[in-house]
Design a protein around this motif. Sequence first.
Motif, PDB file in Angstrom:
ATOM      1  N   SER A  78       0.745  -1.278  -0.082  1.00 35.09           N
ATOM      2  CA  SER A  78       0.097   0.053   0.037  1.00 35.09           C
ATOM      3  C   SER A  78       0.654   1.433   0.057  1.00 35.09           C
ATOM      4  O   SER A  78       0.431   2.401   0.548  1.00 35.09           O
ATOM      5  CB  SER A  78      -0.901  -0.086   1.018  1.00 35.09           C
ATOM      6  OG  SER A  78      -1.738  -1.082   1.343  1.00 35.09           O
ATOM      7  N   SER A 138      -5.861   8.107   7.305  1.00 32.32           N
ATOM      8  CA  SER A 138      -6.513   8.422   6.150  1.00 32.32           C
ATOM      9  C   SER A 138      -5.868   9.938   5.470  1.00 32.32           C
ATOM     10  O   SER A 138      -5.715   9.986   4.453  1.00 32.32           O
ATOM     11  CB  SER A 138      -7.923   8.825   6.257  1.00 32.32           C
ATOM     12  OG  SER A 138      -8.609   8.951   4.988  1.00 32.32           O
ATOM     13  N   GLU A 139      -5.687  10.776   6.533  1.00 30.39           N
ATOM     14  CA  GLU A 139      -5.226  12.129   6.552  1.00 30.39           C
ATOM     15  C   GLU A 139      -4.664  12.675   7.632  1.00 30.39           C
ATOM     16  O   GLU A 139      -5.016  12.595   8.518  1.00 30.39           O
ATOM     17  CB  GLU A 139      -6.010  13.138   5.975  1.00 30.39           C
ATOM     18  CG  GLU A 139      -5.621  14.368   5.540  1.00 30.39           C
ATOM     19  CD  GLU A 139      -6.624  15.393   5.132  1.00 30.39           C
ATOM     20  OE1 GLU A 139      -6.377  16.548   4.667  1.00 30.39           O
ATOM     21  OE2 GLU A 139      -7.737  15.330   5.067  1.00 30.39           O
ATOM     22  N   THR A 141      -5.598  14.492  13.031  1.00 29.72           N
ATOM     23  CA  THR A 141      -5.468  13.035  11.944  1.00 29.72           C
ATOM     24  C   THR A 141      -6.741  12.348  11.749  1.00 29.72           C
ATOM     25  O   THR A 141      -7.392  12.140  12.720  1.00 29.72           O
ATOM     26  CB  THR A 141      -4.392  12.380  12.585  1.00 29.72           C
ATOM     27  OG1 THR A 141      -2.863  12.821  12.246  1.00 29.72           O
ATOM     28  CG2 THR A 141      -4.184  10.935  11.528  1.00 29.72           C
ATOM     29  N   THR A 142      -7.009  12.083  10.676  1.00 34.55           N
ATOM     30  CA  THR A 142      -8.184  11.290  10.420  1.00 34.55           C
ATOM     31  C   THR A 142      -7.682   9.874  10.327  1.00 34.55           C
ATOM     32  O   THR A 142      -6.813   9.536   9.383  1.00 34.55           O
ATOM     33  CB  THR A 142      -8.992  11.658   9.247  1.00 34.55           C
ATOM     34  OG1 THR A 142      -9.356  13.041   9.216  1.00 34.55           O
ATOM     35  CG2 THR A 142     -10.174  10.725   8.766  1.00 34.55           C
ATOM     36  N   ASN A 193      -7.725   5.519   9.279  1.00 33.38           N
ATOM     37  CA  ASN A 193      -8.189   4.678   8.311  1.00 33.38           C
ATOM     38  C   ASN A 193      -9.236   4.057   8.981  1.00 33.38           C
ATOM     39  O   ASN A 193      -9.480   3.913  10.155  1.00 33.38           O
ATOM     40  CB  ASN A 193      -7.037   3.833   8.021  1.00 33.38           C
ATOM     41  CG  ASN A 193      -7.092   3.438   6.477  1.00 33.38           C
ATOM     42  OD1 ASN A 193      -8.168   3.332   5.944  1.00 33.38           O
ATOM     43  ND2 ASN A 193      -5.961   2.982   5.978  1.00 33.38           N
ATOM     44  N   ASP A 194      -9.903   3.193   8.187  1.00 34.34           N
ATOM     45  CA  ASP A 194     -10.954   2.199   8.679  1.00 34.34           C
ATOM     46  C   ASP A 194     -10.560   0.945   9.306  1.00 34.34           C
ATOM     47  O   ASP A 194      -9.245   0.492   8.692  1.00 34.34           O
ATOM     48  CB  ASP A 194     -11.987   1.897   7.346  1.00 34.34           C
ATOM     49  CG  ASP A 194     -12.715   3.171   7.009  1.00 34.34           C
ATOM     50  OD1 ASP A 194     -13.072   4.114   7.811  1.00 34.34           O
ATOM     51  OD2 ASP A 194     -13.219   3.114   5.751  1.00 34.34           O
ATOM     52  N   HIS A 231      -7.267  -1.515   8.632  1.00 32.08           N
ATOM     53  CA  HIS A 231      -5.740  -1.025   8.838  1.00 32.08           C
ATOM     54  C   HIS A 231      -5.257   0.108   9.883  1.00 32.08           C
ATOM     55  O   HIS A 231      -4.355   0.431   9.955  1.00 32.08           O
ATOM     56  CB  HIS A 231      -5.886  -0.318   7.329  1.00 32.08           C
ATOM     57  CG  HIS A 231      -5.726  -1.648   6.198  1.00 32.08           C
ATOM     58  ND1 HIS A 231      -7.043  -1.916   5.457  1.00 32.08           N
ATOM     59  CD2 HIS A 231      -5.092  -2.244   5.683  1.00 32.08           C
ATOM     60  CE1 HIS A 231      -6.830  -2.737   4.510  1.00 32.08           C
ATOM     61  NE2 HIS A 231      -5.696  -3.161   4.721  1.00 32.08           N
ATOM     62  N   ARG A 232      -6.534   0.465  10.376  1.00 35.67           N
ATOM     63  CA  ARG A 232      -6.400   1.644  11.504  1.00 35.67           C
ATOM     64  C   ARG A 232      -5.282   0.738  12.566  1.00 35.67           C
ATOM     65  O   ARG A 232      -4.660   1.786  13.480  1.00 35.67           O
ATOM     66  CB  ARG A 232      -7.688   2.031  12.111  1.00 35.67           C
ATOM     67  CG  ARG A 232      -7.859   2.767  13.258  1.00 35.67           C
ATOM     68  CD  ARG A 232      -9.220   2.998  13.983  1.00 35.67           C
ATOM     69  NE  ARG A 232     -10.104   3.417  13.010  1.00 35.67           N
ATOM     70  CZ  ARG A 232     -11.421   3.516  13.224  1.00 35.67           C
ATOM     71  NH1 ARG A 232     -11.895   3.313  14.345  1.00 35.67           N
ATOM     72  NH2 ARG A 232     -12.238   4.233  12.482  1.00 35.67           N
TER      73      ARG A 232
END
Length: 405
Positions: free
Chosen positions: A55, A256-257, A263-264, A266-267, A270-271
């Motif tokens: 990834s 995610s970002e 910070t956002t 990931n789902d 993967h989080r």
Amino acid sequence: MSHDWARVRADFPLLQREVHGKPLVYFDSANTGQKPAAVIDATDAFYRSHNANVSRAVHALGNEATEAYEGARGKLARHLNVRADELVLTSGTTFAINLVAYSWALPRLQPGDAILLTRMEHHANIVPWQLVAQRTGATIKVAEISTDGVLDLDALDAAMTPGVKLLGVTHVSNVLGTINPVGEICRRARKRGITTVVDGSQALPHMAVDIPAIGCDFYALTGHKMCGPTGTGALWGRREHLAAMPPFLGGGEMISEVRFDGTTFNDPPHRFEAGTPNIAGHVGLGAAVDYLDAIGMDAIAAREQELLAHLTEEMRRIDGLRIIGNAPDKAAVVSFLLQGAHGHDLATLLDLEGVAVRSGHHCAHPLMQFYGVPATCRASLAFYNTHAEIDAFTAALRKVRKLLL
């Protein structure tokens, strides 16, 4: 389906070697399982032909690595009858249980709450909860067992008081071989609103595991005990739990970002997979799942029960030998003591006969305390073992007994 078990055994290169000039008798599979050539080859092929990070890149090698890694997740998910996006790939059960402890339990528990464990838990399903209890003010409760090594379900019921928020239970004891009725245990806990964490390290190598049928909230497993590489494993969690849990570690892949003001994440899953994972190891674990599925877990379970019956019968013929744990439903694990012999001395002398068993407390101090012993020896079998090896082992035990007594 009938199997040529001699041909199956030939798939394991290490089992062909000698130790101290004698054919190896490997009876330590509860510690780590041996690896078939298919797993060794899959790991080697990844490094030789596909090595790249997951990834992180759009080039061909990066795509191949990602497909292989995610393919292993999918294979394991199908093996457990769960969705791949509910399966967090980890370094093993210890990491998986710590993930639940710090991401699920730590933000939720408070003074007055309790964590319920059983007497037969591995340290990996004790110490993380002690650390969480110290930080939250929660307490630890213990459900006891019988001298035969059977969990007392009535005592467990009585311990499920309103303050209990979490129950940690091993599916199969690494010391006693006891197979706990985790489906029934989780059903009783769920009626009381108790979240359940099942340690499946010793179950996956021996039997088919259908997680939805068990009905737990979390299920942790280790790859290296089920013919996979070391440093591999997984945590299955109910989707609603994983979605509500904060990350355990921060870094790459789990985001995610990222901005300096926040910070956002990931789902799931993967989080919870920060940093570069053990890609080749999990590719090897995927190959191990393929290998086990090709044989069939029911066939493996039947073979190991046949070997366990022979081993138990032969060990009971040896004067002065005491088997620790005689549950009616158990995996191919036998802990034992020999009168007048220290466990480490016994294991050392067996090693000189080419026999590999483990001696010590087996990361289960509270269980040793229950039986009033400092340590035991443990013979743990797998489907690749043989009746002839059992006979060689018991012959070695008799020889060692004469030397020590």
